[in-house]
Design an enzyme around this catalytic site. Structure first.
Site, PDB file in Angstrom:
ATOM      1  CE  LYS A  83      44.675   8.689   7.737  1.00 28.48           C
ATOM      2  NZ  LYS A  83      44.645   7.310   7.209  1.00 28.48           N
TER       3      LYS A  83
HETATM    4  O1  G3P Z   1      47.347   4.130   8.415  1.00 24.33           O
HETATM    5  C1  G3P Z   1      48.030   4.242   7.213  1.00 24.33           C
HETATM    6  C2  G3P Z   1      48.145   2.911   6.598  1.00 24.33           C
HETATM    7  O2  G3P Z   1      46.930   2.509   6.037  1.00 24.33           O
HETATM    8  C3  G3P Z   1      49.223   2.771   5.596  1.00 24.33           C
HETATM    9  O3  G3P Z   1      49.667   1.494   5.750  1.00 24.33           O
HETATM   10  O4  G3P Z   1      50.733  -0.568   5.087  1.00 24.33           O
HETATM   11  O5  G3P Z   1      49.813   0.993   3.333  1.00 24.33           O
HETATM   12  O6  G3P Z   1      51.871   1.584   4.598  1.00 24.33           O
HETATM   13  P1  G3P Z   1      50.580   0.839   4.623  1.00 24.33           P
END
Ligand code: G3P
Length: 216
Positions: A83
């Site tokens: 990543k």
């Molecule tokens: O895949 C990316 C994810 O982990 C981010 O999610 O909910 O932290 O915006 P969030």
């Protein structure tokens, strides 16, 4: 559409894997911090559970360092996808890692132009963050639609991995648009299985089953 689970918690990953819907896994530093385990041991264990792409995040700030980190991560397991953070340095690292045959997932993508650059650099996956766009009053899934339109117009091979998924509607819209992958938290995967009419139907069948004569 492929389902990845967005988690660094092996208990959650095993639970989703047991449901038969997990094609891969995505992790990030916040998810690792949440479980309080080191990256290398966690990624190795995840790769022993799921036979599919497992994203491990590089955190360096320069292309040179990102490439070094990416090479180390890629050695953990053949299924590891590196990543890489979006940005000029991230694009340079993506191009270099791709040239070495290392798979990449460009993260923190918030615009179609960023996604266009990812495809040009040869990224394996691009991760548009839909929930975080919704959080700032933009339509995250509309951005995904634009990315898919651009990629289809030019036949780019980069797979669109819908990330920052927060609810079942994100999953439905991603599937309807033909996104390649959605990476989904376990709680949302479990929500997908739920319907009040299913619960009511089970309750009724169980109640009626009590009335069915049984062999003595
Ligand atoms: O895949 C990316 C994810 O982990 C981010 O999610 O909910 O932290 O915006 P969030």
């Amino acid at each position: 559409m492929k389902f990845f689970i967005d988690s660094a918690d092996v208990k959650e990953i095993r639970a989703a894997h047991a449901m038969g819907c997990v094609d891969g896994v995505t992790t990030n530093p916040s998810l690792l911090a949440k479980v309080g385990r080191g990256l290398e041991e966690t990624i190795r264990e995840i790769c022993s559970i799921v036979d599919g792409p497992v994203s491990a995040e590089a955190v360096s700030m320069t292309a040179e360092e990102l490439v070094k980190e990416g090479r180390t991560l890629a050695k953990l397991h053949p299924n590891v996808v590196v990543k890489v953070p979006m940005g000029v340095e991230g694009m340079k690292a993506t191009k270099a890692l791709t040239a070495e045959g290392i798979k990449t997932n460009v993260t923190l993508v918030f615009s179609p132009n960023q996604a266009l650059l990812c495809a040009k650099a040869g990224a394996t996956f691009v991760s548009p963050f839909v929930g975080r766009l919704d959080d700032v009053s933009e339509d995250g899934m509309e951005m995904v639609r634009q990315v898919l339109t651009i990629y289809r117009a030019y036949g780019y091979k980069t797979q669109v991995l819908v990330a920052s998924v927060r609810n079942p509607v994100h999953v439905l819209r991603a599937a309807m648009m033909g996104a390649d992958v959605a990476t989904i938290p376990l709680s949302v995967i479990q929500q997908l299985a739920q319907h009040p009419l299913t619960d009511a139907g089970i309750k009724k069948f169980l109640a009626d089953w009590e009335k069915v004569p049984k062999p003595k």
